[in-house]
Design an enzyme around this catalytic site. Structure first.
Site, PDB file in Angstrom:
ATOM      1  N   GLU A 134       0.843  -1.210   0.000  1.00  0.00           N
ATOM      2  CA  GLU A 134       0.000   0.000   0.000  1.00  0.00           C
ATOM      3  C   GLU A 134       0.868   1.246   0.000  1.00  0.00           C
ATOM      4  O   GLU A 134       1.947   1.245   0.577  1.00  0.00           O
ATOM      5  CB  GLU A 134      -0.849   0.052   1.288  1.00  0.00           C
ATOM      6  CG  GLU A 134      -1.642  -1.189   1.543  1.00  0.00           C
ATOM      7  CD  GLU A 134      -2.380  -1.162   2.888  1.00  0.00           C
ATOM      8  OE1 GLU A 134      -2.259  -0.141   3.613  1.00  0.00           O
ATOM      9  OE2 GLU A 134      -3.060  -2.144   3.180  1.00  0.00           O
ATOM     10  N   LYS A 136       2.147   4.575   1.517  1.00  0.00           N
ATOM     11  CA  LYS A 136       2.116   5.102   2.885  1.00  0.00           C
ATOM     12  C   LYS A 136       1.707   6.561   2.811  1.00  0.00           C
ATOM     13  O   LYS A 136       2.449   7.407   2.316  1.00  0.00           O
ATOM     14  CB  LYS A 136       3.480   4.965   3.559  1.00  0.00           C
ATOM     15  CG  LYS A 136       3.439   5.448   5.008  1.00  0.00           C
ATOM     16  CD  LYS A 136       4.685   5.048   5.766  1.00  0.00           C
ATOM     17  CE  LYS A 136       4.522   5.259   7.265  1.00  0.00           C
ATOM     18  NZ  LYS A 136       4.123   6.597   7.674  1.00  0.00           N
ATOM     19  N   ASP A 138       0.916  10.310   3.808  1.00  0.00           N
ATOM     20  CA  ASP A 138       1.518  11.247   4.752  1.00  0.00           C
ATOM     21  C   ASP A 138       0.435  12.195   5.258  1.00  0.00           C
ATOM     22  O   ASP A 138       0.335  13.337   4.839  1.00  0.00           O
ATOM     23  CB  ASP A 138       2.643  12.017   4.053  1.00  0.00           C
ATOM     24  CG  ASP A 138       3.580  12.662   5.050  1.00  0.00           C
ATOM     25  OD1 ASP A 138       3.432  12.391   6.262  1.00  0.00           O
ATOM     26  OD2 ASP A 138       4.453  13.435   4.623  1.00  0.00           O
ATOM     27  N   TYR A 248      -7.213   1.884   5.756  1.00  0.00           N
ATOM     28  CA  TYR A 248      -6.225   0.830   5.533  1.00  0.00           C
ATOM     29  C   TYR A 248      -6.307  -0.331   6.516  1.00  0.00           C
ATOM     30  O   TYR A 248      -5.434  -1.180   6.539  1.00  0.00           O
ATOM     31  CB  TYR A 248      -4.808   1.403   5.491  1.00  0.00           C
ATOM     32  CG  TYR A 248      -4.432   2.267   6.695  1.00  0.00           C
ATOM     33  CD1 TYR A 248      -4.364   1.724   7.964  1.00  0.00           C
ATOM     34  CD2 TYR A 248      -4.130   3.615   6.523  1.00  0.00           C
ATOM     35  CE1 TYR A 248      -4.013   2.509   9.053  1.00  0.00           C
ATOM     36  CE2 TYR A 248      -3.774   4.402   7.598  1.00  0.00           C
ATOM     37  CZ  TYR A 248      -3.722   3.846   8.870  1.00  0.00           C
ATOM     38  OH  TYR A 248      -3.382   4.615   9.942  1.00  0.00           O
ATOM     39  N   LYS A 336      10.360   3.461   3.375  1.00  0.00           N
ATOM     40  CA  LYS A 336      10.274   4.887   3.045  1.00  0.00           C
ATOM     41  C   LYS A 336      10.968   5.223   1.726  1.00  0.00           C
ATOM     42  O   LYS A 336      11.909   4.549   1.318  1.00  0.00           O
ATOM     43  CB  LYS A 336      10.916   5.716   4.175  1.00  0.00           C
ATOM     44  CG  LYS A 336      10.217   5.594   5.515  1.00  0.00           C
ATOM     45  CD  LYS A 336       8.883   6.310   5.473  1.00  0.00           C
ATOM     46  CE  LYS A 336       8.362   6.695   6.829  1.00  0.00           C
ATOM     47  NZ  LYS A 336       9.070   7.745   7.513  1.00  0.00           N
ATOM     48  N   CYS A 431      17.750  47.273 -14.661  1.00  0.00           N
ATOM     49  CA  CYS A 431      17.064  46.048 -15.085  1.00  0.00           C
ATOM     50  C   CYS A 431      18.024  45.195 -15.918  1.00  0.00           C
ATOM     51  O   CYS A 431      18.607  45.692 -16.892  1.00  0.00           O
ATOM     52  CB  CYS A 431      15.832  46.392 -15.920  1.00  0.00           C
ATOM     53  SG  CYS A 431      15.104  44.925 -16.677  1.00  0.00           S
ATOM     54  N   CYS A 434      16.676  45.203 -19.733  1.00  0.00           N
ATOM     55  CA  CYS A 434      16.560  46.367 -20.620  1.00  0.00           C
ATOM     56  C   CYS A 434      17.349  47.581 -20.131  1.00  0.00           C
ATOM     57  O   CYS A 434      17.361  48.613 -20.796  1.00  0.00           O
ATOM     58  CB  CYS A 434      15.091  46.741 -20.815  1.00  0.00           C
ATOM     59  SG  CYS A 434      14.339  47.459 -19.345  1.00  0.00           S
ATOM     60  N   CYS A 447      11.330  46.765 -12.433  1.00  0.00           N
ATOM     61  CA  CYS A 447      11.923  47.448 -13.577  1.00  0.00           C
ATOM     62  C   CYS A 447      10.916  48.507 -14.006  1.00  0.00           C
ATOM     63  O   CYS A 447       9.720  48.238 -14.076  1.00  0.00           O
ATOM     64  CB  CYS A 447      12.155  46.439 -14.703  1.00  0.00           C
ATOM     65  SG  CYS A 447      12.282  47.197 -16.326  1.00  0.00           S
ATOM     66  N   CYS A 453      10.434  46.963 -21.906  1.00  0.00           N
ATOM     67  CA  CYS A 453      11.365  45.930 -21.446  1.00  0.00           C
ATOM     68  C   CYS A 453      10.964  44.613 -22.096  1.00  0.00           C
ATOM     69  O   CYS A 453       9.843  44.144 -21.904  1.00  0.00           O
ATOM     70  CB  CYS A 453      11.293  45.821 -19.914  1.00  0.00           C
ATOM     71  SG  CYS A 453      12.216  44.422 -19.265  1.00  0.00           S
TER      72      CYS A 453
HETATM   73  S1  IVH Z   1      -1.031   0.487   8.876  1.00  0.00           S
HETATM   74  C1  IVH Z   1       0.035  -1.777  12.341  1.00  0.00           C
HETATM   75  N1  IVH Z   1      -1.118   1.490   6.457  1.00  0.00           N
HETATM   76  O1  IVH Z   1       1.737   5.250   9.333  1.00  0.00           O
HETATM   77  C2  IVH Z   1      -0.430  -1.013  11.222  1.00  0.00           C
HETATM   78  N2  IVH Z   1      -0.417   2.898   8.236  1.00  0.00           N
HETATM   79  O2  IVH Z   1       3.828   4.501  11.399  1.00  0.00           O
HETATM   80  C3  IVH Z   1      -0.422   0.408  11.484  1.00  0.00           C
HETATM   81  N3  IVH Z   1       0.116   5.172   7.565  1.00  0.00           N
HETATM   82  O3  IVH Z   1      -0.029   5.726  12.307  1.00  0.00           O
HETATM   83  C4  IVH Z   1      -0.844   1.270  10.429  1.00  0.00           C
HETATM   84  N4  IVH Z   1      -0.351   4.933   5.434  1.00  0.00           N
HETATM   85  O4  IVH Z   1      -0.740   7.061  10.267  1.00  0.00           O
HETATM   86  C5  IVH Z   1      -0.839   1.725   7.758  1.00  0.00           C
HETATM   87  N5  IVH Z   1      -1.264   2.263   4.282  1.00  0.00           N
HETATM   88  C6  IVH Z   1      -0.997   2.497   5.557  1.00  0.00           C
HETATM   89  C7  IVH Z   1      -0.561   3.742   6.032  1.00  0.00           C
HETATM   90  C8  IVH Z   1      -0.269   3.897   7.386  1.00  0.00           C
HETATM   91  C9  IVH Z   1       0.053   5.774   6.375  1.00  0.00           C
HETATM   92  C10 IVH Z   1       0.556   5.827   8.830  1.00  0.00           C
HETATM   93  C11 IVH Z   1      -0.445   5.749   9.936  1.00  0.00           C
HETATM   94  C12 IVH Z   1       0.272   5.118  11.108  1.00  0.00           C
HETATM   95  C13 IVH Z   1       1.696   5.308  10.727  1.00  0.00           C
HETATM   96  C14 IVH Z   1       2.496   4.194  11.344  1.00  0.00           C
END
Ligand code: IVH
Length: 688
Positions: A134, A136, A138, A248, A336, A431, A434, A447, A453
């Site tokens: 999945e 991740k 932010d 998720y 990451k 400038c 020009c 300018c 210009c």
């Molecule tokens: S699963 C044990 N899935 O990451 C499973 N977390 O460091 C826990 N996060 O607090 C979470 N995308 O805020 C999961 N696809 C994803 C995620 C995700 C972002 C964040 C979430 C969690 C943090 C964990």
């Protein structure tokens, strides 16, 4: 019969003869229909009705709920923003702790995670584990609680055991259904769903632009903006921020049992909650690594921020066997991406001249890849900013891309500056384009050469031709350079004097490309008033101000004659903008250009009032290219005439305007028996 309030004419007949039982049936029907449209719009991203039709349904439901208050329920779509501001958030204890994830930053660490899992499960090293992979997100983690399908409360993650009660605010998130769908599943008695709330990047940029316009400090990135929005004590503020969510996983559930994580997600999706469509099951760590790289590549094109991928052992029985250590599951990993900050060196500081004559220092960098995008320059905004950061040519700096915005210099690494020092940056006193004198207004240097210009001239022509202005298709920045440098174009009106023969006498123009541009220029001659005003590039007059001016003054000559006082009386126009408009039209050159535009055949439209417009109440759909208008221009006309422009073929469309090479929409429209007209008939209808 209950008392009747006339909210709008079309509900009159219904209310007049309705008792509470009939109203109850109608309210239920409306809620189902609205829930369905919310689902299509916010979850499937595929609306099936126009906004106007949706609003009509909502108003009807609101009207009925007002007349029959006993029918109001908390899960009604009208009750998203109901509550008053809170004094403080309460707390909610999570029934199952919300865990965190172990991180990996390198491929080796990801491989090590996979080996560890196999060791723990006593599997052969060559075995392939099935992972749910999945993005991740932010954003920030939340938990949503549904009882018998109704959303009853929601909280932040907090410390994992206890979070804040942000129920009121979560109710305003449009992609969280207030009641779950159950057309293809049985509703669980009780269910906790976990997910990540985020602010889409486009909304983040809009929000920050608004904040800056109001003189407020902008949010540093979409994550902070999402957190700040969700943690508002006044839910009306949260409601004004278009937060979104991807779910998720589950917490506790009293309902069906699943055997894999992916099945769980499929179930969540069926309840009408949103799951990221990029989630995928992969076989073995090699496929998981490939997924990571694919997502990193995709990262820049998504409308939300991701900072890595999450790998989860797909089989729930294996998850159970692997268990948890120190608040992180052994069966999951956050792998990451490369950070969005990198170190590089400033080659030189170049000063560019913009459309309004503003001088902007830009750092030219040694190219560096930041989060998958190569960066070669970063804006330094103005002289004060350069001084504040003390950036000098030759410095090592950290550059960053926050929220996919324009790259910027985060900090200068002063300890890496050579011992003998580097020359301090100085704004040029003439400038650079020009040679005209420079004047400073506030933090900005300008300018004073105006359209003499070449840099300002080029930028003002680019602006004039841009998509939101006159929309001259195919007129690129390089063409503008060429026209200005060859002396063909000395002001925007000269664009309309261009001929095919003239273009063919220049380098790199062929028969077809010349013809296309001449046609595009011809098509741009019918702008709406607000686009024309915007296109002129008056300092301080953006699209919104242009619209306000168009509505107030009705035509360009009336605007040109307006006094500073009259302008200041206009809503949203302050003294600075008023002065800049007066200055613009007081400049002889600008009035000459206007007259020249008119002579060249550019229509100076009058703004028609919406009420009583020629298209009032009618819905138009355009397919294929038009000869006299751009697509956006035609839509503007319809809207200015009180009509609506649809994007999908549906029963509500009154006219399908078929242009050149119409697409599949025409076929579909024919099948549905909709009225089809050509461009000439459309012109007749709108009086052009
Ligand atoms: S699963 C044990 N899935 O990451 C499973 N977390 O460091 C826990 N996060 O607090 C979470 N995308 O805020 C999961 N696809 C994803 C995620 C995700 C972002 C964040 C979430 C969690 C943090 C964990």
């Amino acid at each position: 019969m209950s008392c009747v309030y006339l909210t709008s004419f079309d509900t009159y007949a219904t209310y007049l003869s309705m008792d509470e039982n009939e109203a109850r049936a109608e309210v239920e029907r409306l809620r189902k229909e609205i829930d369905y449209h919310n689902y299509c719009y916010y979850i499937l991203d595929n609306p099936v009705v126009t906004d106007a039709e949706y609003d009509r349904l909502m108003r009807r439901l609101e009207g009925l709920e007002k007349d029959f208050p006993r029918l109001v329920t908390p899960d009604s779509p009208t009750r998203r923003v109901g509550a008053r501001p809170l004094a403080a958030f309460g707390t909610i204890t999570h029934t199952v702790p919300m865990l965190s994830l172990n991180n990996a930053f390198t491929e080796e660490e990801a491989l090590e995670f996979d080996s560890r899992i196999k060791r723990n499960l006593e599997l052969d090293g060559s075995a392939r584990i099935e992972y749910a992979a999945e993005p991740k997100m932010d954003g920030l983690a939340v938990e949503l609680v549904f009882e018998d399908g109704v959303f009853i409360k929601g909280s932040t993650r907090g410390d994992g055991s206890v979070g804040e009660d942000v129920t009121q605010n979560l109710r305003t998130v449009r992609s969280i259904p207030l009641r779950l769908r159950h057309d293809s599943i049985r509703l669980p008695k009780y269910m906790e769903v976990r997910g990540e709330v985020f602010l889409p990047i486009k909304s983040f940029k809009r929000l920050n632009a608004e904040k800056e316009a109001k003189g407020e400090a902008p949010f540093a990135n979409p994550r902070n903006a999402a957190a700040g929005s969700l943690r508002q004590l006044d839910p009306r503020i949260t409601a004004s921020r278009p937060l979104d969510i991807f779910c998720y996983g589950l917490g506790a559930i009293e309902g069906p049992l699943f055997s894999t994580h992916f099945e769980t997600l499929e179930f969540i999706k069926k309840t009408g909650l949103k799951v990221n469509p990029l989630v995928k099951v992969v076989e073995g760590i090699d496929e998981a690594l490939k997924y990571h790289d694919e997502m990193e590549e995709k990262r820049g094109s998504l409308n939300y921020e991701i900072d890595g991928v999450v790998l989860k052992v797909n089989r729930l029985d294996l998850q159970e066997r692997l268990g948890v250590i120190t608040r992180s599951p052994r069966w999951a990993l956050a792998y990451k991406f490369a950070p969005k900050q990198e170190m590089t060196r400033v080659k030189e500081i170049f000063v560019g001249v913009g459309r309004t004559g503003a001088l902007t220092p830009v750092a030219f960098l040694e190219p560096v890849s930041v989060g998958g995008v190569t960066i070669e320059r970063a804006t330094l905004h103005n002289e004060d900013e350069v001084k504040r950061k003390d950036v000098r040519a030759g410095d090592f700096v950290i550059v960053q891309r926050a929220g996919d915005v324009i790259p910027e210099v985060a900090v200068v690494l002063l300890d890496r500056r050579p011992a003998e020092g580097l020359p301090e940056f100085r704004m040029p006193d003439k400038c650079p384009e020009c040679g005209s004198a420079i004047e400073r207004v506030g933090a900005i240097h300008y300018c004073t050469g105006g359209l003499l210009c070449p840099a300002q001239l080029k930028e003002s022509i680019r602006h004039f031709a841009s998509k939101r202005a006159l929309d001259i298709e195919g007129l690129g920045a390089m063409h503008v350079d060429q026209f200005v440098e060859s002396g063909f174009v000395k002001d925007v009106a000269d664009l309309f004097m261009l001929t095919k023969e003239g273009l063919l006498s220049l380098e790199r123009w062929g028969d077809k490309s010349a013809e296309n541009l001449i046609n595009a220029i011809e098509r741009s001659k019918n702008p709406t008033l607000e686009r024309l005003i915007y296109a002129l590039g008056i300092r301080q007059v953006g699209e919104r101000t242009a619209r306000v001016l168009a509505e107030k003054f009705g035509d360009i000559l009336a605007l040109a004659k307006a006094t500073k006082e009259e302008l200041e009386e206009t809503r949203e126009i302050g003294p600075e903008t008023a002065a800049s408009i007066v200055d613009f039209f007081a400049e002889r050159h600008n009035m000459d250009v206007l007259r020249k535009l008119e002579r060249a055949g550019v229509a100076f439209p009058k703004m028609e009032k919406k009420k009583g417009g020629r298209c009032e109440g009618k819905v138009f759909l355009f397919t294929g290219g038009l000869k006299s208008f751009t697509r956006d221009g035609a839509k503007d006309i319809v809207e200015a005439e009180g009509g609506e422009a649809a994007t999908t073929v549906n029963k509500k469309v009154d006219y399908v305007v078929a242009g050149v090479e119409p697409g599949s929409k025409l076929e579909k429209a024919k099948k549905m028996g909709l009225k089809i007209i050509d461009e000439e008939e459309f012109k007749g209808l709108v009086g052009k």
